[in-house]
Structures are given as structure tokens and as C-alpha cells.
Write an enzyme that holds these catalytic residues in place. Structure first.
Site, PDB file in Angstrom:
ATOM      1  N   LYS A   5      95.266  46.182 127.189  1.00 29.98           N
ATOM      2  CA  LYS A   5      93.900  46.638 126.740  1.00 29.98           C
ATOM      3  C   LYS A   5      93.553  46.319 125.285  1.00 29.98           C
ATOM      4  O   LYS A   5      92.245  46.073 125.199  1.00 29.98           O
ATOM      5  CB  LYS A   5      94.385  48.219 126.284  1.00 29.98           C
ATOM      6  CG  LYS A   5      94.687  48.962 127.711  1.00 29.98           C
ATOM      7  CD  LYS A   5      93.467  48.912 128.858  1.00 29.98           C
ATOM      8  CE  LYS A   5      93.741  49.666 129.960  1.00 29.98           C
ATOM      9  NZ  LYS A   5      92.529  49.542 130.831  1.00 29.98           N
ATOM     10  N   TYR A  29     100.964  47.042 128.972  1.00 30.77           N
ATOM     11  CA  TYR A  29      99.567  47.851 128.903  1.00 30.77           C
ATOM     12  C   TYR A  29      98.965  47.811 127.859  1.00 30.77           C
ATOM     13  O   TYR A  29      97.529  47.519 127.724  1.00 30.77           O
ATOM     14  CB  TYR A  29     100.091  49.423 129.136  1.00 30.77           C
ATOM     15  CG  TYR A  29      98.937  50.544 129.104  1.00 30.77           C
ATOM     16  CD1 TYR A  29      98.207  50.382 130.422  1.00 30.77           C
ATOM     17  CD2 TYR A  29      98.353  51.006 128.161  1.00 30.77           C
ATOM     18  CE1 TYR A  29      97.118  51.253 130.551  1.00 30.77           C
ATOM     19  CE2 TYR A  29      97.237  51.691 128.270  1.00 30.77           C
ATOM     20  CZ  TYR A  29      96.633  51.869 129.412  1.00 30.77           C
ATOM     21  OH  TYR A  29      95.314  52.780 129.534  1.00 30.77           O
TER      22      TYR A  29
END
Length: 164
Positions: free
Chosen positions: A156, A152
């Protein structure tokens, strides 16, 4: 930004922030086209948002061809896309060594690749229209990653670079 009468595409519209955005935007007079990977959750969003202002399309945003086909259908039906909100994301919670490579890369494919696919699909139409807005939903996960979130956080961080 006034949204009444705007045609707005929201990815990840079946739950969480995507659902909340879809409902809020329809309440403010926008026509929202919700994209998601599960019809049951998109149907739930439709019932909450008001079926006359919310349309749904199932697509995996990591599939460039599928996204392109859906965007063609949206433009064919609605005539334009005024705003794209790239919100779809997955958040696998696993340590780097515990998470298999396929799951890790799937998060990158959805969280970063999905944004690129959606942007590539809508930009030609927005350029022809002479207007349009793209909003990429990010986080600070890359700046201060929490344990068990490497995929994640990496996705990002890539999203920040792509957006810039």
C-alpha cells in the site's frame, strides 16, 4: 461523478468492497465489468448486481499479459472504458519471519503490480478516447502498520507512490 451509462471496470469484484462497488454502480446506471480470480464469486456478484448491467472476466491482475488480453476483450465488446477502479488486494496476516518469501512477494505482485498492470492496459485506450478516470483503492496501512501485515503495508505504501 455521474456514472449512468459509464463503462466501469472494477478489479476484485468478487467480494468485499469490490462487490459492494459493483452492485452500487450498477444500481446507479453504470455498466460494470468485474474482474476477479474466481468465477464462482464473480457469478455471485453478477446475481446481486443484475446480470444485464454486470459482466465478468476472470483474470489474475498480477499477470500483465492476462490483464492486457482482458482489457482488449472489454474494449472490443463495449467500445471503451470510462473508469478503472483498482480494488483487488490480498491481505496475508503473518509475521514477517513466519511468512514465506513467495507469499510476501505474491501480495506485492497483486496489491501493487496488479494496479500497475491494469493502469498500463487501460491508459492507451483512455488516452485515445481523450478521457477516463482511474481510482486506486488504498489504505493507511503503510503509515501505521499493524502487526503481521508487512506485505500488505509495503504494497500500500508502494501504491501511494505509484498513484502520486
Amino acid at each position: 461523478m455521474p456514472v449512468s451509462g459509464k463503462i466501469i471496470v472494477v478489479t476484485g469484484a468478487g467480494s468485499g468492497l469490490g462487490r459492494a462497488l459493483s452492485i452500487g454502480l450498477t444500481q446507479r446506471g453504470a455498466v460494470v465489468i468485474g474482474l476477479g480470480s474466481r468465477d464462482s464469486t464473480l457469478a455471485e456478484t453478477a446475481s446481486l448486481a443484475g446480470i444485464n448491467r454486470f459482466s465478468r472476466f476472470m483474470v489474475d491482475v498480477s499477470d500483465a499479459s492476462g490483464v492486457s488480453n482482458v482489457v482488449q476483450q472489454i474494449v472490443g465488446k463495449f467500445g471503451r472504458i470510462d473508469v478503472l477502479i483498482n480494488n483487488a488486494a490480498v491481505y496475508p496476516k503473518a509475521g514477517f519471519l513466519e511468512q514465506d518469501a513467495e507469499s510476501w512477494m505474491r501480495a506485492i505482485a497483486i496489491n501493487l503490480g496488479g494496479v500497475a498492470n491494469c493502469c498500463r492496459a487501460v491508459l492507451p485506450f483512455m488516452m485515445r478516447q481523450g478521457s477516463g478516470r482511474i481510482i486506486n483503492v488504498g489504505s493507511y496501512a503503510d503509515l501505521a502498520p499493524i502487526p503481521n501485515s508487512s506485505a500488505y503495508a509495503a504494497s500500500k505504501g508502494g501504491l501511494h507512490a505509484l498513484t502520486k
